[in-house]
Design a protein around this motif. Structure first.
Motif, short mmCIF file in Angstrom:
data_model
loop_
_atom_site.label_atom_id
_atom_site.label_comp_id
_atom_site.label_asym_id
_atom_site.label_seq_id
_atom_site.Cartn_x
_atom_site.Cartn_y
_atom_site.Cartn_z
N THR A 44 0.67 -1.43 0.28
CA THR A 44 0.23 0.09 0.11
C THR A 44 1.08 0.93 0.12
O THR A 44 0.12 1.55 -0.91
N ALA A 45 1.80 1.36 0.86
CA ALA A 45 2.69 2.27 0.89
C ALA A 45 4.00 2.99 -0.75
O ALA A 45 3.60 3.98 -1.30
N GLN A 46 3.41 1.62 -1.89
CA GLN A 46 4.04 1.58 -2.74
C GLN A 46 2.59 1.81 -4.44
O GLN A 46 3.24 1.99 -4.82
N ASN A 47 1.57 1.70 -3.73
CA ASN A 47 0.65 2.13 -4.32
C ASN A 47 0.39 0.79 -5.05
O ASN A 47 -0.15 0.55 -6.23
N ALA B 268 -14.91 18.32 12.37
CA ALA B 268 -14.28 17.28 12.60
C ALA B 268 -13.67 17.23 10.90
O ALA B 268 -14.15 18.22 9.92
N VAL B 269 -12.71 16.44 10.94
CA VAL B 269 -11.23 16.30 9.67
C VAL B 269 -11.17 14.96 9.60
O VAL B 269 -11.22 14.12 10.30
N TRP B 270 -10.34 14.00 8.18
CA TRP B 270 -9.64 13.10 8.31
C TRP B 270 -8.84 13.21 9.31
O TRP B 270 -7.81 13.68 8.56
N VAL B 271 -8.51 11.80 9.98
CA VAL B 271 -6.87 12.34 10.75
C VAL B 271 -6.71 11.08 11.07
O VAL B 271 -6.91 9.56 10.66
N ALA B 272 -5.33 10.34 10.70
CA ALA B 272 -4.55 9.28 10.13
C ALA B 272 -3.53 9.63 11.09
O ALA B 272 -2.37 10.59 10.68
N ASP B 273 -2.98 8.70 12.63
CA ASP B 273 -1.73 8.40 12.99
C ASP B 273 -1.27 10.33 13.00
O ASP B 273 -0.19 10.54 12.97
N GLY B 274 -2.10 11.09 13.78
CA GLY B 274 -2.33 12.35 14.02
C GLY B 274 -1.71 13.62 13.08
O GLY B 274 -1.92 14.41 13.35
N VAL C 278 -4.18 5.16 2.16
CA VAL C 278 -3.21 5.52 3.13
C VAL C 278 -2.84 6.22 3.63
O VAL C 278 -3.20 7.74 3.44
N SER C 279 -2.15 6.39 4.95
CA SER C 279 -1.22 7.50 5.95
C SER C 279 -0.25 7.71 5.11
O SER C 279 0.73 6.74 4.72
N PRO C 280 -0.05 8.97 5.03
CA PRO C 280 1.18 9.47 4.53
C PRO C 280 2.23 9.41 5.35
O PRO C 280 3.29 9.90 4.90
N ASP D 129 -6.13 2.51 4.76
CA ASP D 129 -7.25 2.78 5.53
C ASP D 129 -7.56 3.34 7.13
O ASP D 129 -7.68 3.18 8.22
N ALA D 130 -6.16 3.80 6.86
CA ALA D 130 -5.67 4.71 8.65
C ALA D 130 -6.79 5.90 9.02
O ALA D 130 -6.89 6.36 10.31
N TYR D 131 -7.30 6.43 7.51
CA TYR D 131 -8.23 7.87 8.29
C TYR D 131 -8.95 7.38 8.87
O TYR D 131 -9.89 6.64 8.31
#
Length: 521
Positions: free
Chosen positions: A193-196, A392-398, A407-409, A415-417
């Motif tokens: 997923t990190a490499q799409n 409210a916003v989309w939050v992933a790993d802070g 994916v989380s940047p 599916d981290a958001y």
């Protein structure tokens, strides 16, 4: 079944033999060391058999005595080794590197072939900061079949700690090929997923599902996110394929808002407004979201502001008590310049005792500016919005983002958001809303009559240029006045230009320098 039949056959043969021996007539006489014994043949046979068994047991004990002594010594050594292992594992668990190292050496001396010995050695090396020693221990584990997976996981962790992601990926892939495990499956999925690489990630999810590493619901959610990611890449070039992928994603995860909103936009571009509207209405009734509201209101590009307001009011009926519906109606009403409806929609959200969010304050500031151009209230609402709780916003790993991503940047996790309201560090008190706008009064008061000033009098000389002595000050102390002092007359000043002095002299010294140069010639 066959064993039972054989057992019954043996029992029958033994019973038949004993019956024959009992029915046979005769006697057995034995005279030994002055003793004479008369008995039946069956009893004599039993005594002889028992004596032979005892004799053979004695002979075996004597012959196996060295082995028994050696076995006892090995058992004691093994017990000491297990005790050292227990002490070492406990010491490693509490973080005592010195005791863990000492117990590891004892266990390695007493139990050199025990798999737990290598594990304790690796843990002790990690506690002591010996990365090379830990890697050697994990490498030794990979050479044994029973500890190969454990060694691969240890090497994988060490590779990640060193930043060698390519080697970590190869180790996780090797472990996954041997036996799919939770850590290896998650590591491969994060890598893809990190490499799409969505196709490889889909295969990895299927492997994890077959190995029962993840639950079917979690697998469907991950596949839906992967379908949405692929659709986002091909929505412009291959809209039909994107629609097919998004339909599958919505079927697997109906609560995936980005998939629903994107599918509705693609359907509206194709002209299927009815299907897009029904799709958003069903999703909005379960989870009101600004992305769904935006896609519903902006579905027809040629609609007027009044039509957009009508669509917003129609969608708000599916979640009438949600704040998102009120803000959607207020935003659409501002575009249609229906300020009364906008104020009516925002009234419950900004009422006394409520704490509106930053977005609500911005809507109220825009309403005050468009309706009355009340800049004071606009600034007050903007100031209040700067201290208001965040929306409210989309939050992933802070990490916060207004746009959803598969994916989380930061970590590349799938599916981290999550759509959530960021936590406030220090929530402020509830502020009262600004007062409603009041138009200025149009009545003009009459001008006051001109006041005739008394003639100017010379003021008493109170300013002393020289500093008087202490004695003079004491003698000249004024006595309390019996009558109130008169108001001094105003002085008239003529209009003169104000000249501000320069902080530094100019670079050009002026005509003096020119005169000096003339005199020299």
């Amino acid at each position: 079944m066959f064993r039972i039949l054989v057992f019954l056959f043996v029992i029958g043969v033994v019973a038949l033999g004993l019956g024959i021996l009992i029915e046979q007539p005769g006697s057995l006489s034995l005279t030994w060391f002055g003793y004479h014994v008369d008995t039946s043949p069956l009893v004599g046979l039993g005594v002889v058999s028992l004596g032979a068994i005892l004799l053979w047991s004695l002979i075996r004990f004597v012959l196996n005595l060295p082995s028994l002594v050696s076995l006892t010594a090995r058992a004691r050594k093994r017990a000491r080794g297990h005790e050292a292992l227990a002490r070492g594992i406990v010491a490693a668990g509490v973080g005592d590197a010195r005791k863990a190292r000492k117990a590891s050496l004892d266990a390695k001396r007493l139990l050199p072939h025990e798999p737990l010995t290598l594990l304790l050695e690796a843990q002790a090396a990690q506690l002591g900061g010996d990365r090379a020693g830990a890697e050697r221990a994990f490498q030794a584990m990979t050479e044994r079949p029973e500890t190969k997976l454990l060694g691969l996981r240890g090497l994988h962790a060490e590779s990640l700690r060193q930043g060698d992601h390519d080697r970590a990926h190869q180790l996780a892939l090797e472990a996954q090929n041997i036996a799919p495990l939770g850590w290896s499956g998650q590591a491969l999925l994060d890598r893809y997923t990190a490499q799409n690489d969505w196709e490889a990630a889909r295969i990895c999810v299927s492997q994890n599902l077959r190995a029962k590493i993840i639950e079917p619901d979690a697998a469907n959610r991950q596949k839906a996110v992967l379908d949405t990611a692929q659709a986002m890449e091909c929505e412009m070039m291959e809209p039909d394929r994107a629609i097919k992928l998004l339909r599958a994603a919505v079927k697997k995860a109906p609560d995936l808002v980005p998939a629903t909103a994107l599918l509705a936009r693609l359907l509206s571009r194709r002209g299927d407004f009815r299907a897009a509207s029904k799709l958003i209405e069903a999703a909005y009734a379960k989870a009101p979201h600004p992305d769904l509201a935006r896609a519903y209101v902006d579905m027809r590009q040629g609609d007027s502001s009044t039509d957009r307001l009508a669509r917003a009011r129609a969608l708000a009926k599916f979640a009438p008590n949600d704040p998102e519906s009120a803000m959607m109606i207020a935003s659409a009403a501002l575009g249609a310049r229906d300020f009364a409806r906008a104020r009516e929609a925002m009234a419950p959200l900004v009422a006394s005792g409520e704490r509106p969010t930053a977005r609500m304050c911005l809507i109220m500031a825009e309403l005050e500016e468009r309706e009355h151009n009340a800049q004071g209230l606009v600034r007050e609402w903007l100031s209040r919005g700067s201290r208001a709780p965040r929306d409210a916003v989309w939050v992933a790993d802070g990490h916060w983002s207004k746009q959803w991503a598969p994916v989380s940047p930061l970590t590349g996790k799938l599916d981290a958001y999550r759509w959530m309201q960021p936590k406030e560090a220090l929530p402020g008190p509830v502020e009262e809303p600004p007062p409603a706008y009041e138009p200025p009064a149009l009545e003009v008061e009459p001008a006051p009559a001109p006041q005739v000033l008394p003639p100017a009098e010379s003021p008493p000389a109170t300013v002393v240029e020289q500093q008087p002595s202490e004695k003079t000050i004491e003698d000249a102390a004024p006595e309390p006045a019996e009558e109130p002092a008169k108001t001094p007359a105003r002085k008239s000043f003529s209009a003169q230009p104000v000249i501000f002095p320069l902080p530094t002299p100019p670079d050009d010294p002026g005509p003096k320098k020119q005169e000096a140069e003339t005199r020299l010639f």
